[in-house]
Structures are given as structure tokens and as C-alpha cells.
Scaffold this motif. Structure first.
Motif, PDB file in Angstrom:
ATOM      1  N   LEU A   1       0.814  -1.217   0.000  1.00 51.52           N
ATOM      2  CA  LEU A   1       0.000   0.000   0.000  1.00 51.52           C
ATOM      3  C   LEU A   1       0.845   1.263   0.000  1.00 51.52           C
ATOM      4  O   LEU A   1       0.566   2.198  -0.744  1.00 51.52           O
ATOM      5  CB  LEU A   1      -0.940   0.000   1.206  1.00 51.52           C
ATOM      6  CG  LEU A   1      -1.972  -1.123   1.255  1.00 51.52           C
ATOM      7  CD1 LEU A   1      -2.745  -1.070   2.562  1.00 51.52           C
ATOM      8  CD2 LEU A   1      -2.898  -1.049   0.069  1.00 51.52           C
ATOM      9  N   GLY A   2       1.872   1.276   0.836  1.00 48.06           N
ATOM     10  CA  GLY A   2       2.701   2.474   0.941  1.00 48.06           C
ATOM     11  C   GLY A   2       3.652   2.639  -0.227  1.00 48.06           C
ATOM     12  O   GLY A   2       3.598   3.627  -0.961  1.00 48.06           O
ATOM     13  N   GLY A   3       4.541   1.663  -0.394  1.00 43.08           N
ATOM     14  CA  GLY A   3       5.553   1.773  -1.449  1.00 43.08           C
ATOM     15  C   GLY A   3       4.967   1.750  -2.837  1.00 43.08           C
ATOM     16  O   GLY A   3       5.233   2.628  -3.670  1.00 43.08           O
TER      17      GLY A   3
ATOM     18  N   VAL B   1       2.504   4.844  -3.488  1.00 40.43           N
ATOM     19  CA  VAL B   1       3.182   6.112  -3.800  1.00 40.43           C
ATOM     20  C   VAL B   1       3.798   6.046  -5.194  1.00 40.43           C
ATOM     21  O   VAL B   1       3.786   7.035  -5.933  1.00 40.43           O
ATOM     22  CB  VAL B   1       4.239   6.441  -2.721  1.00 40.43           C
ATOM     23  CG1 VAL B   1       5.100   7.633  -3.137  1.00 40.43           C
ATOM     24  CG2 VAL B   1       3.566   6.723  -1.389  1.00 40.43           C
ATOM     25  N   TYR B   2       4.324   4.885  -5.584  1.00 47.29           N
ATOM     26  CA  TYR B   2       4.876   4.734  -6.936  1.00 47.29           C
ATOM     27  C   TYR B   2       3.793   4.987  -7.986  1.00 47.29           C
ATOM     28  O   TYR B   2       4.021   5.684  -8.972  1.00 47.29           O
ATOM     29  CB  TYR B   2       5.474   3.335  -7.119  1.00 47.29           C
ATOM     30  CG  TYR B   2       5.847   3.054  -8.555  1.00 47.29           C
ATOM     31  CD1 TYR B   2       7.031   3.538  -9.084  1.00 47.29           C
ATOM     32  CD2 TYR B   2       4.991   2.335  -9.391  1.00 47.29           C
ATOM     33  CE1 TYR B   2       7.369   3.303 -10.408  1.00 47.29           C
ATOM     34  CE2 TYR B   2       5.314   2.092 -10.710  1.00 47.29           C
ATOM     35  CZ  TYR B   2       6.510   2.577 -11.214  1.00 47.29           C
ATOM     36  OH  TYR B   2       6.834   2.348 -12.533  1.00 47.29           O
ATOM     37  N   LEU B   3       2.622   4.412  -7.784  1.00 44.91           N
ATOM     38  CA  LEU B   3       1.538   4.576  -8.754  1.00 44.91           C
ATOM     39  C   LEU B   3       1.062   6.021  -8.864  1.00 44.91           C
ATOM     40  O   LEU B   3       0.570   6.440  -9.911  1.00 44.91           O
ATOM     41  CB  LEU B   3       0.365   3.655  -8.406  1.00 44.91           C
ATOM     42  CG  LEU B   3       0.642   2.156  -8.558  1.00 44.91           C
ATOM     43  CD1 LEU B   3      -0.555   1.349  -8.071  1.00 44.91           C
ATOM     44  CD2 LEU B   3       0.979   1.814  -9.995  1.00 44.91           C
ATOM     45  N   PHE B   4       1.210   6.787  -7.770  1.00 46.99           N
ATOM     46  CA  PHE B   4       0.846   8.205  -7.820  1.00 46.99           C
ATOM     47  C   PHE B   4       2.005   9.094  -8.271  1.00 46.99           C
ATOM     48  O   PHE B   4       1.900  10.309  -8.253  1.00 46.99           O
ATOM     49  CB  PHE B   4       0.312   8.677  -6.463  1.00 46.99           C
ATOM     50  CG  PHE B   4      -1.070   8.210  -6.177  1.00 46.99           C
ATOM     51  CD1 PHE B   4      -2.144   8.680  -6.929  1.00 46.99           C
ATOM     52  CD2 PHE B   4      -1.322   7.288  -5.170  1.00 46.99           C
ATOM     53  CE1 PHE B   4      -3.431   8.240  -6.670  1.00 46.99           C
ATOM     54  CE2 PHE B   4      -2.604   6.851  -4.903  1.00 46.99           C
ATOM     55  CZ  PHE B   4      -3.664   7.322  -5.661  1.00 46.99           C
ATOM     56  N   GLY B   5       3.128   8.469  -8.667  1.00 46.46           N
ATOM     57  CA  GLY B   5       4.244   9.218  -9.232  1.00 46.46           C
ATOM     58  C   GLY B   5       5.202   9.804  -8.223  1.00 46.46           C
ATOM     59  O   GLY B   5       5.971  10.708  -8.562  1.00 46.46           O
ATOM     60  N   GLY B   6       5.216   9.307  -7.002  1.00 47.94           N
ATOM     61  CA  GLY B   6       6.124   9.825  -5.980  1.00 47.94           C
ATOM     62  C   GLY B   6       7.554   9.340  -6.195  1.00 47.94           C
ATOM     63  O   GLY B   6       7.784   8.297  -6.786  1.00 47.94           O
ATOM     64  N   PRO B   7       8.525  10.088  -5.708  1.00 47.91           N
ATOM     65  CA  PRO B   7       9.926   9.684  -5.838  1.00 47.91           C
ATOM     66  C   PRO B   7      10.237   8.462  -4.977  1.00 47.91           C
ATOM     67  O   PRO B   7       9.499   8.130  -4.045  1.00 47.91           O
ATOM     68  CB  PRO B   7      10.699  10.913  -5.359  1.00 47.91           C
ATOM     69  CG  PRO B   7       9.750  11.662  -4.495  1.00 47.91           C
ATOM     70  CD  PRO B   7       8.381  11.367  -5.024  1.00 47.91           C
ATOM     71  N   TRP B   8      11.357   7.792  -5.250  1.00 51.37           N
ATOM     72  CA  TRP B   8      11.714   6.553  -4.562  1.00 51.37           C
ATOM     73  C   TRP B   8      11.873   6.748  -3.070  1.00 51.37           C
ATOM     74  O   TRP B   8      11.510   5.897  -2.276  1.00 51.37           O
ATOM     75  CB  TRP B   8      12.967   5.927  -5.174  1.00 51.37           C
ATOM     76  CG  TRP B   8      14.208   6.779  -5.007  1.00 51.37           C
ATOM     77  CD1 TRP B   8      14.681   7.711  -5.871  1.00 51.37           C
ATOM     78  CD2 TRP B   8      15.096   6.765  -3.893  1.00 51.37           C
ATOM     79  NE1 TRP B   8      15.812   8.299  -5.367  1.00 51.37           N
ATOM     80  CE2 TRP B   8      16.095   7.726  -4.148  1.00 51.37           C
ATOM     81  CE3 TRP B   8      15.150   6.045  -2.710  1.00 51.37           C
ATOM     82  CZ2 TRP B   8      17.126   7.983  -3.267  1.00 51.37           C
ATOM     83  CZ3 TRP B   8      16.192   6.293  -1.831  1.00 51.37           C
ATOM     84  CH2 TRP B   8      17.170   7.251  -2.105  1.00 51.37           C
TER      85      TRP B   8
END
Length: 161
Positions: free
Chosen positions: A41-43, A46-53
């Protein structure tokens, strides 16, 4: 020039979540399940919403910690609600019913416990003499013998062999 591998980080989040779920199936303590949920859910979220690594790692760690300290205790309490720890070995003998199978001579005799075992028995110091067939209950375990006392009157009247 090195290729940009951050576009494949979603694979790492899925593998990590599947690894945690596999470990959880072996341990059954809900710890790795919370880590798997935090990873997925977290990692991955956030990836799917385009957040940085780095934000993916921070959110996955925070969500995992939040789940570990809030949801896991509730799950464990619900799972173990109403369960009394099973008494085993010598602890299971205390209070168990028994029937006298050999007469008491010099305060030593034999009783058959309700679990089918036959034990050498001695009478409780203030107990009245017991006859073959009388119902007793285990008061203490004394090594390889048990100390017994007469059962309450309601059990003594039953003659269940």
C-alpha cells in the motif's frame, strides 16, 4: 550512461510484499503481514501516484509501523480472545478426578485418573479413609505419586465405573 531503473521499482515492491506474505504464512504472528501491507500500500501506492523513490520508502516504513502498533495488537487480541492456555503435563493433573482402584495401606494406594492413567496415590493428611471405587481429586503431584482428597458428594454418588 546508466539506465533509469526507478521505472522498475514497482517490481521490487511486489517482490518484497510477496516475500513478506510468504514469511507470514510460516510464522502466523501478523508481523510480516503488516510489513507486506506497508510495502504494497505504501511503497507501491506512492509509486503509482508518481512519488519519488525516497518518498515510497518513507511512506512504506511509516505505514508498516502504524499497522504494526495499531492493527496487529487488535488482531492478536481477537484471535486469542477467550482462549485459556491449555494445561499440559503435570499441570493438567491438578484438580483432575480419580477413582480408587487399590486399597490404601499405610496411606499408599492406587487411583485411576480420569485421563486413564493409574498412579500411586497418598491421601491428603486430613482426609478420611478411602475405599476401592471412591471418587477422589488430585490435590498435589509428589514426584511419581499424587496426593488425593475425597471429591465433593455430588461426584461420589455417581457410579460410572
Amino acid at each position: 550512461m546508466l539506465p533509469d531503473l526507478t521505472q522498475y521499482i514497482w517490481i521490487a515492491w511486489l517482490v518484497l510484499a510477496l516475500l513478506f506474505v510468504t514469511i507470514e504464512l510460516l510464522t502466523l504472528e501478523f508481523t510480516f503481514l503488516m510489513l507486506a501491507a506497508g510495502s504494497a500500500l505504501g511503497g507501491l501506492g506512492v509509486y503509482l501516484f508518481g512519488g519519488p523513490w525516497w518518498l515510497q520508502i518513507v511512506v512504506a516504513a511509516a505505514l508498516s509501523a502504524l499497522l504494526l502498533f495499531t492493527i496487529r495488537p487488535l488482531l492478536l487480541r481477537t484471535l486469542r480472545r477467550g482462549d485459556e492456555p491449555a494445561r499440559t503435563n503435570v499441570d493438567a493433573l491438578y484438580g483432575m478426578g480419580a477413582r480408587v482402584v487399590a486399597p490404601f495401606v499405610e496411606d499408599r494406594g492406587s487411583v485411576r485418573l480420569d485421563n486413564g492413567e493409574t498412579w500411586t496415590a497418598c491421601l491428603e493428611p486430613d482426609a478420611s479413609p478411602a475405599q476401592v471405587g471412591d471418587r477422589m481429586r488430585v490435590v498435589r503431584v509428589l514426584g511419581s505419586a499424587v496426593e488425593v482428597a475425597p471429591s465433593p458428594a455430588r461426584e461420589r454418588t455417581s457410579d460410572d465405573g
